[in-house]
Design an enzyme around this catalytic site. Structure first.
Site, PDB file in Angstrom:
ATOM      1  N   PRO A  11       0.660  -1.278  -0.219  1.00 23.23           N
ATOM      2  CA  PRO A  11       0.200  -0.278  -0.184  1.00 23.23           C
ATOM      3  C   PRO A  11       0.494   1.297  -0.281  1.00 23.23           C
ATOM      4  O   PRO A  11       1.402   1.658   0.941  1.00 23.23           O
ATOM      5  CB  PRO A  11      -0.624  -0.292   0.893  1.00 23.23           C
ATOM      6  CG  PRO A  11       0.263  -1.394   2.187  1.00 23.23           C
ATOM      7  CD  PRO A  11       1.259  -1.531   1.171  1.00 23.23           C
ATOM      8  N   GLU A  12       0.523   2.092  -0.526  1.00 18.81           N
ATOM      9  CA  GLU A  12       0.669   2.774  -1.345  1.00 18.81           C
ATOM     10  C   GLU A  12      -0.209   3.732  -0.798  1.00 18.81           C
ATOM     11  O   GLU A  12      -1.265   3.990  -0.715  1.00 18.81           O
ATOM     12  CB  GLU A  12       1.684   3.636  -2.099  1.00 18.81           C
ATOM     13  CG  GLU A  12       3.026   2.879  -2.667  1.00 18.81           C
ATOM     14  CD  GLU A  12       3.813   2.846  -3.838  1.00 18.81           C
ATOM     15  OE1 GLU A  12       3.783   4.163  -4.292  1.00 18.81           O
ATOM     16  OE2 GLU A  12       4.065   2.250  -4.318  1.00 18.81           O
TER      17      GLU A  12
END
Length: 291
Positions: free
Chosen positions: A2-3
């Site tokens: 996850p960014e």
DNA sequence: AGACGTACCTGACCGC
DNA sequence: TGCGGTCAGGTACGTC
């Protein structure tokens, strides 16, 4: 996973079952993730109402009516899945790959959060680089996890003036500088590669050598790639899914990431995407059009 | 101060 | 089928 765009996708998915809702039951299935759960974690959450669910950098922050905030980081492989639960258990269709009775009982399902939505939220994280902690809401900004964070890339605060100042004198490659959460908060390996490609800047260029003319395109590229990815529900490579189990689809729009050996996506460029390693991480770029 | 390597953890995949 | 090596969206810490 996850960014920023993936975390934002999760936030938007959790919002309807968290904001204005109460935790009815909270269960951890082991003592720690990347760090131990705080003492009394389950009881400090149970019965508490969530006033607001926000995001700062790659952190989810749920402000509670107790004056504390639940801080969540998804690490590399963290995922949140929402299941309908409670009386009747009738809500909608299950799109998950697991039956209702098995939800939350997977090997890597570490936290179960039930709310009066009614909903069951399952936190899954096979690598356990994620974390969940509780912090006094009014002390969040001074907390070690948050204190040094740079500006939100989608905010007005992040502009050409800021970036020029932030990169000034930095001897590290621009790729590494943009990954540094103290410079700008929320970018990760994928979106740094994609933004540099959009701005036609080589990832190897030293940060202080990014020219004034390319600052504006870089700021624009960062904002645009993040906005595009959020619109697509993030990128689903291995672990990321939306909270309803559906995949994000921004990976279909990658110009360079994970495309080594393929032709550059820029019309008329004719170059080939190359993979190199910088600071121990893969970088993908087109040596022909990124200077 | 800042830049780099390494550690944390599990699983997937590839070549032999 | 198994084994070893490599790789993975992140961050923290020790070392120079």
């Amino acid at each position: 996973m996850p960014e920023l765009p993936e975390v934002e996708t999760v936030r938007l998915g959790l919002k309807p079952v968290l904001e204005g809702r109460q935790f009815t039951q909270v269960k951890t299935r082991r003592g720690d993730l990347r760090v131990p759960f705080p003492s009394g974690f389950e009881t400090r959450l149970s019965g508490r109402k969530v006033n607001r669910l926000r995001r700062r950098a790659k952190y989810l922050v749920a402000d509670l009516d107790s004056g504390e905030s639940l801080v969540i980081h998804l690490g590399m492989s963290g995922r949140m899945t929402v299941y309908a639960s409670g009386a009747g258990r009738k809500i909608g269709s299950y799109v998950h790959d697991v039956g209702e009775a098995d939800a939350g009982h997977g090997k890597h399902d570490h936290v179960i959060l039930e709310t009066d939505a009614p909903a069951m939220i399952v936190f899954t994280d096979h690598r356990r680089f994620g974390l969940m902690i509780l912090v006094e809401t009014d002390q969040l900004d001074s907390h070690p996890l948050f204190k040094g964070l740079g500006p939100e890339p989608l905010s007005d605060e992040f502009d050409v003036t800021f970036l020029k100042k932030a990169l000034k004198g930095k001897k590290t490659p621009i790729k590494s500088a943009l990954l540094d959460q103290r410079v700008i908060a929320g970018l990760g390996n994928i979106y740094v590669c994609e933004a540099l490609w959009r701005a036609k800047i080589s990832p190897k260029r030293l940060a202080k050598r990014v020219t004034p003319q390319t600052m504006a395109p870089l700021v624009k590229a960062i904002k645009a790639v993040l906005a595009d990815a959020i619109k697509a529900g993030g990128s689903s490579l291995r672990d990321h899914k939306r909270v309803d189990g559906e995949l994000g689809y921004f990976q279909k729009s990658f110009a360079v990431y994970d495309r080594a050996g393929k032709s550059c996506s820029r019309k008329d460029c004719g170059g080939t995407v190359k993979r190199i390693v910088q600071a121990g991480r893969s970088t993908f770029y087109c040596p022909t059009c990124q200077k």
